[in-house]
Motif scaffolding. Structure first.
Motif, PDB file in Angstrom:
ATOM      1  N   VAL A  70      -2.905  62.505 -11.127  1.00 22.35           N
ATOM      2  CA  VAL A  70      -2.013  62.158 -12.236  1.00 22.35           C
ATOM      3  C   VAL A  70      -1.142  63.361 -12.604  1.00 22.35           C
ATOM      4  O   VAL A  70       0.070  63.218 -12.790  1.00 22.35           O
ATOM      5  CB  VAL A  70      -2.805  61.646 -13.462  1.00 22.35           C
ATOM      6  N   TYR A  71      -1.747  64.541 -12.707  1.00 23.03           N
ATOM      7  CA  TYR A  71      -0.946  65.736 -13.001  1.00 23.03           C
ATOM      8  C   TYR A  71       0.133  65.943 -11.945  1.00 23.03           C
ATOM      9  O   TYR A  71       1.302  66.188 -12.278  1.00 23.03           O
ATOM     10  CB  TYR A  71      -1.834  66.980 -13.085  1.00 23.03           C
ATOM     11  N   LEU A  72      -0.250  65.862 -10.682  1.00 22.34           N
ATOM     12  CA  LEU A  72       0.729  66.060  -9.609  1.00 22.34           C
ATOM     13  C   LEU A  72       1.815  64.993  -9.650  1.00 22.34           C
ATOM     14  O   LEU A  72       3.008  65.287  -9.489  1.00 22.34           O
ATOM     15  CB  LEU A  72       0.025  66.062  -8.253  1.00 22.34           C
ATOM     16  N   HIS A  73       1.421  63.745  -9.876  1.00 18.69           N
ATOM     17  CA  HIS A  73       2.398  62.662  -9.969  1.00 18.69           C
ATOM     18  C   HIS A  73       3.352  62.881 -11.137  1.00 18.69           C
ATOM     19  O   HIS A  73       4.566  62.665 -11.002  1.00 18.69           O
ATOM     20  CB  HIS A  73       1.690  61.310 -10.115  1.00 18.69           C
ATOM     21  N   MET A  74       2.830  63.296 -12.280  1.00 17.81           N
ATOM     22  CA  MET A  74       3.689  63.507 -13.455  1.00 17.81           C
ATOM     23  C   MET A  74       4.677  64.649 -13.225  1.00 17.81           C
ATOM     24  O   MET A  74       5.834  64.565 -13.653  1.00 17.81           O
ATOM     25  CB  MET A  74       2.843  63.754 -14.697  1.00 17.81           C
ATOM     26  N   ILE A  75       4.246  65.704 -12.562  1.00 24.42           N
ATOM     27  CA  ILE A  75       5.172  66.801 -12.236  1.00 24.42           C
ATOM     28  C   ILE A  75       6.278  66.280 -11.338  1.00 24.42           C
ATOM     29  O   ILE A  75       7.462  66.568 -11.553  1.00 24.42           O
ATOM     30  CB  ILE A  75       4.403  67.978 -11.599  1.00 24.42           C
ATOM     31  N   GLU A  76       5.917  65.468 -10.346  1.00 28.01           N
ATOM     32  CA  GLU A  76       6.915  64.869  -9.461  1.00 28.01           C
ATOM     33  C   GLU A  76       7.837  63.924 -10.229  1.00 28.01           C
ATOM     34  O   GLU A  76       9.047  63.921 -10.019  1.00 28.01           O
ATOM     35  CB  GLU A  76       6.196  64.116  -8.327  1.00 28.01           C
ATOM     36  N   GLU A  77       7.271  63.126 -11.107  1.00 28.12           N
ATOM     37  CA  GLU A  77       8.068  62.174 -11.888  1.00 28.12           C
ATOM     38  C   GLU A  77       9.097  62.901 -12.757  1.00 28.12           C
ATOM     39  O   GLU A  77      10.268  62.528 -12.804  1.00 28.12           O
ATOM     40  CB  GLU A  77       7.135  61.320 -12.758  1.00 28.12           C
ATOM     41  N   TYR A  78       8.653  63.945 -13.436  1.00 31.15           N
ATOM     42  CA  TYR A  78       9.592  64.732 -14.238  1.00 31.15           C
ATOM     43  C   TYR A  78      10.638  65.409 -13.369  1.00 31.15           C
ATOM     44  O   TYR A  78      11.826  65.432 -13.725  1.00 31.15           O
ATOM     45  CB  TYR A  78       8.856  65.791 -15.063  1.00 31.15           C
ATOM     46  N   SER A 136      -7.571  60.211  -9.117  1.00 30.41           N
ATOM     47  CA  SER A 136      -8.134  61.326  -9.883  1.00 30.41           C
ATOM     48  C   SER A 136      -7.133  61.818 -10.928  1.00 30.41           C
ATOM     49  O   SER A 136      -5.918  61.622 -10.795  1.00 30.41           O
ATOM     50  CB  SER A 136      -8.512  62.486  -8.963  1.00 30.41           C
ATOM     51  N   LEU A 137      -7.654  62.482 -11.931  1.00 33.13           N
ATOM     52  CA  LEU A 137      -6.789  63.107 -12.939  1.00 33.13           C
ATOM     53  C   LEU A 137      -5.905  64.158 -12.274  1.00 33.13           C
ATOM     54  O   LEU A 137      -4.744  64.319 -12.657  1.00 33.13           O
ATOM     55  CB  LEU A 137      -7.637  63.728 -14.061  1.00 33.13           C
ATOM     56  N   ARG A 138      -6.410  64.841 -11.275  1.00 32.20           N
ATOM     57  CA  ARG A 138      -5.607  65.819 -10.528  1.00 32.20           C
ATOM     58  C   ARG A 138      -4.351  65.131  -9.974  1.00 32.20           C
ATOM     59  O   ARG A 138      -3.248  65.645 -10.076  1.00 32.20           O
ATOM     60  CB  ARG A 138      -6.426  66.418  -9.387  1.00 32.20           C
ATOM     61  N   ALA A 141      -7.686  58.262 -19.454  1.00 33.26           N
ATOM     62  CA  ALA A 141      -8.636  58.333 -20.569  1.00 33.26           C
ATOM     63  C   ALA A 141      -9.270  56.977 -20.885  1.00 33.26           C
ATOM     64  O   ALA A 141     -10.169  56.893 -21.712  1.00 33.26           O
ATOM     65  CB  ALA A 141      -7.960  58.913 -21.812  1.00 33.26           C
ATOM     66  N   GLY A 142      -8.784  55.914 -20.264  1.00 32.43           N
ATOM     67  CA  GLY A 142      -9.417  54.607 -20.384  1.00 32.43           C
ATOM     68  C   GLY A 142      -9.105  53.815 -21.635  1.00 32.43           C
ATOM     69  O   GLY A 142      -9.823  52.876 -21.974  1.00 32.43           O
ATOM     70  N   ASP A 143      -8.005  54.127 -22.330  1.00 35.76           N
ATOM     71  CA  ASP A 143      -7.628  53.375 -23.530  1.00 35.76           C
ATOM     72  C   ASP A 143      -6.702  52.221 -23.126  1.00 35.76           C
ATOM     73  O   ASP A 143      -5.537  52.168 -23.518  1.00 35.76           O
ATOM     74  CB  ASP A 143      -6.963  54.296 -24.546  1.00 35.76           C
ATOM     75  N   ALA A 144      -7.226  51.313 -22.331  1.00 39.11           N
ATOM     76  CA  ALA A 144      -6.433  50.240 -21.730  1.00 39.11           C
ATOM     77  C   ALA A 144      -5.792  49.302 -22.752  1.00 39.11           C
ATOM     78  O   ALA A 144      -4.788  48.648 -22.453  1.00 39.11           O
ATOM     79  CB  ALA A 144      -7.300  49.437 -20.765  1.00 39.11           C
ATOM     80  N   GLU A 145      -6.345  49.215 -23.952  1.00 36.86           N
ATOM     81  CA  GLU A 145      -5.809  48.308 -24.968  1.00 36.86           C
ATOM     82  C   GLU A 145      -4.632  48.903 -25.747  1.00 36.86           C
ATOM     83  O   GLU A 145      -3.994  48.209 -26.544  1.00 36.86           O
ATOM     84  CB  GLU A 145      -6.920  47.902 -25.944  1.00 36.86           C
ATOM     85  N   LEU A 146      -4.330  50.163 -25.510  1.00 40.28           N
ATOM     86  CA  LEU A 146      -3.211  50.821 -26.188  1.00 40.28           C
ATOM     87  C   LEU A 146      -1.916  50.117 -25.801  1.00 40.28           C
ATOM     88  O   LEU A 146      -1.658  49.902 -24.608  1.00 40.28           O
ATOM     89  CB  LEU A 146      -3.165  52.291 -25.767  1.00 40.28           C
ATOM     90  N   ARG A 179       2.056  58.020 -21.724  1.00 41.96           N
ATOM     91  CA  ARG A 179       1.040  57.170 -22.351  1.00 41.96           C
ATOM     92  C   ARG A 179       0.270  56.379 -21.300  1.00 41.96           C
ATOM     93  O   ARG A 179      -0.952  56.290 -21.342  1.00 41.96           O
ATOM     94  CB  ARG A 179       1.687  56.224 -23.359  1.00 41.96           C
ATOM     95  N   SER A 180       1.001  55.800 -20.372  1.00 35.50           N
ATOM     96  CA  SER A 180       0.387  54.944 -19.371  1.00 35.50           C
ATOM     97  C   SER A 180      -0.596  55.710 -18.487  1.00 35.50           C
ATOM     98  O   SER A 180      -1.732  55.270 -18.300  1.00 35.50           O
ATOM     99  CB  SER A 180       1.477  54.297 -18.508  1.00 35.50           C
ATOM    100  N   TRP A 181      -0.177  56.843 -17.949  1.00 38.05           N
ATOM    101  CA  TRP A 181      -1.041  57.565 -17.021  1.00 38.05           C
ATOM    102  C   TRP A 181      -2.162  58.320 -17.714  1.00 38.05           C
ATOM    103  O   TRP A 181      -3.307  58.268 -17.275  1.00 38.05           O
ATOM    104  CB  TRP A 181      -0.233  58.520 -16.144  1.00 38.05           C
ATOM    105  N   PHE A 182      -1.861  59.043 -18.762  1.00 36.37           N
ATOM    106  CA  PHE A 182      -2.888  59.883 -19.369  1.00 36.37           C
ATOM    107  C   PHE A 182      -3.805  59.134 -20.332  1.00 36.37           C
ATOM    108  O   PHE A 182      -5.026  59.230 -20.217  1.00 36.37           O
ATOM    109  CB  PHE A 182      -2.261  61.094 -20.081  1.00 36.37           C
ATOM    110  N   ARG A 183      -3.247  58.402 -21.265  1.00 38.52           N
ATOM    111  CA  ARG A 183      -4.076  57.768 -22.291  1.00 38.52           C
ATOM    112  C   ARG A 183      -4.657  56.427 -21.840  1.00 38.52           C
ATOM    113  O   ARG A 183      -5.852  56.192 -21.978  1.00 38.52           O
ATOM    114  CB  ARG A 183      -3.280  57.607 -23.580  1.00 38.52           C
TER     115      ARG A 183
END
Length: 173
Positions: A145-153, A141-143, A79-84, A71-75
């Motif tokens: 974020v994808y790389l970071h999420m793969i590393e995080e998982y 960059s979104l790129r 995606a800029g939904d900072a108020e979520l 949620r934090s990284w993608f949305r």
């Protein structure tokens, strides 16, 4: 009364060929399902079992944490939904995803995880990998974020391996 157990995961082999976006998405999806594979067949109580004192690391905490991180990284950020709102954490309880598992509803948390993934994937589907936003350390960059999420998982799936082995001796890939 039936005891709830974590459902079987449906892990699809990661892609071996494809464009960059398909490769990143495929590896991310593989790691997402790997986490669920590590939890499959365990009861809610087993999922709440900590690794070893003094650690409070649990499989349920990892699922909750990755829901929060997705949620934090993608949305919220990309995606800029900072108020979520956060899924499990708050300013008063920064580690609610890990700390509040004793009374957590494992079935609800396991339902929230794929629901959040669907929302995250939809939130960034129309954004190019070059899409940038401002993060704590500057432009991201979104790129990245994808790389970071793969590393995080990957890191947390290693933790999940150890937790699962301690709970019932099951090991796997």
């Amino acid at each position: 009364m039936t005891t709830w157990t974590a459902p079987e995961a449906h892990r699809v082999t990661e892609p071996f060929v494809g464009d960059e976006r398909a490769m990143l998405q495929g590896w991310l999806d593989w790691h997402r399902q790997t986490l669920l594979t590590k939890c499959a067949g365990l009861t809610a109580e087993q999922l709440r079992t900590a690794s070893a004192e003094p650690s409070n690391l649990t499989l349920l905490g990892l699922v909750r944490h990755m829901t929060e991180v997705e949620r934090s990284w993608f949305r919220k950020r990309a995606a800029g939904d900072a108020e979520l709102p956060d899924a499990y954490c708050s300013p008063e309880n920064r580690d609610g995803d890990f700390d509040d598992v004793a009374g957590a509803d494992a079935a609800a948390d396991f339902a929230a995880f794929p629901a959040e993934i669907r929302l995250c994937d939809a939130a960034v589907a129309g954004l190019p990998l070059e899409h940038e936003f401002t993060g704590r350390t500057g432009r991201i960059s979104l790129r990245w974020v994808y790389l970071h999420m793969i590393e995080e998982y990957a890191r947390h799936n290693g933790h999940a391996d150890l937790l699962r082995e301690r709970i019932d001796g099951v090991t796997g890939d």
